[in-house]
Design a protein around this motif. Sequence first.
Motif, mmCIF file in Angstrom:
data_model
loop_
_atom_site.group_PDB
_atom_site.id
_atom_site.type_symbol
_atom_site.label_atom_id
_atom_site.label_comp_id
_atom_site.label_asym_id
_atom_site.label_seq_id
_atom_site.Cartn_x
_atom_site.Cartn_y
_atom_site.Cartn_z
ATOM 1 N N LEU A 20 0.821 -1.209 0.000
ATOM 2 C CA LEU A 20 0.000 0.000 0.000
ATOM 3 C C LEU A 20 0.856 1.260 0.000
ATOM 4 N N ALA A 21 2.080 1.141 0.471
ATOM 5 C CA ALA A 21 2.969 2.301 0.492
ATOM 6 C C ALA A 21 3.351 2.753 -0.909
ATOM 7 N N GLU A 22 3.245 1.856 -1.889
ATOM 8 C CA GLU A 22 3.671 2.198 -3.252
ATOM 9 C C GLU A 22 2.562 2.078 -4.287
ATOM 10 N N HIS A 23 1.451 1.440 -3.932
ATOM 11 C CA HIS A 23 0.382 1.216 -4.906
ATOM 12 C C HIS A 23 -0.973 1.604 -4.305
ATOM 13 N N SER A 24 -1.888 2.006 -5.171
ATOM 14 C CA SER A 24 -3.217 2.396 -4.683
ATOM 15 C C SER A 24 -4.341 1.538 -5.259
ATOM 16 N N TYR A 61 -6.916 3.030 -2.897
ATOM 17 C CA TYR A 61 -6.661 3.025 -1.461
ATOM 18 C C TYR A 61 -5.365 3.774 -1.166
ATOM 19 N N LEU A 62 -5.351 4.439 -0.032
ATOM 20 C CA LEU A 62 -4.184 5.204 0.381
ATOM 21 C C LEU A 62 -3.844 4.870 1.834
ATOM 22 N N PRO A 63 -2.566 5.073 2.229
ATOM 23 C CA PRO A 63 -2.221 4.870 3.640
ATOM 24 C C PRO A 63 -3.044 5.796 4.532
#
Length: 257
Positions: A20-24, A61-63
Motif C-alpha cells: 500500500l505504500a507504493e500502490h493504490s 486506497y491510500l495509507p
Amino acid sequence: MTTGMPSGSIDKALTVLEALAEHSRLTDIAAASGLPKSTVHRILQSLIGWGFAFADGNGGYLPGPRILTLAGRVMSRFDPAQHARAALRDLRDRTGMTVHFAIRSGDEVVYVDKIEGRRPYQMKSRVGRAVPLHTTAIGKAVLAHLSAAETAGIIARAGLTAITPRSITDPGVLRRQLAAAAANGYAIDDGENDAEIGCIGAAVFDHTANVLGGISISALSFDLDLSSEALVTEVIGAARAVSLALGAPPARLDQAG
C-alpha cells in the motif's frame, strides 16, 4: 516484505500494508503482495477499520492517518546508533580498526557512535564531536551524495579551512574527489583532519532514501592502506548494512553503489 508467498494472517496483512505504500489500485496491491484480490480486499477493509488505510473515493486506497501517528511515535524513540551497532561492531571485528558512525548536522558531521579498534593505540575522537565535512572521509562521502548546488552552498558558508597541511582547500580539487567518491562508493581522509590518521568512509542512507551520514574505519596512517580493495569492500558493505537497518530502500542503495 516477506520472500515467497505469505502464509500467516499477520504476514499477509503486513505484506498488503507494505504494498500500500507504493500502490493504490487493488489489482496493483494484489500483484505486489502476491495475494488474491479477494484476500487483499478483505485485508484492506480491516486496515481501513483500524485507520491504517482509507478508500480515496475513486476505487483506490491510500495509507491512513494512523500510520503517520504510529510513525511519529516510533521516530521519537528511534536511535540510529542502536540500529547501526551490530554492523559497526562487525566491521571493527573484521578489520581490527576503529569504527565511527556520524550523522550530518548542517555543515558538519557529528559522531554518534565509536567502537575502538583492536590496535595498541586509540583514536582521540569522541561521540558528540562535530567535524568538518571537507576534511573527513565520512563528510566527503556525505557531500558526494548531495546536489552540486547544496555542496556549493556548504562551501560558501563553511569555507574550506585547513585543519592540517593535507586538508583540501581548493574547491576544484574537492569536487573531483567527490565525483570519484560518488562513482566508487567511498571516500578517504588522508591525514586531512588529523595529520597522523587515515580513514575510509562510505555514506549511510535513511528510510527516506536521503543521505543521513556515514561510517568509517580509522587508524594511524602507517597502519591503514587507503587503497586496499578488501578494506574498501568491508566499509561499503557495512554502510549498506547500516542503511538497511535504518530502513533505506534497497533500490536506492543499489543506485548509490
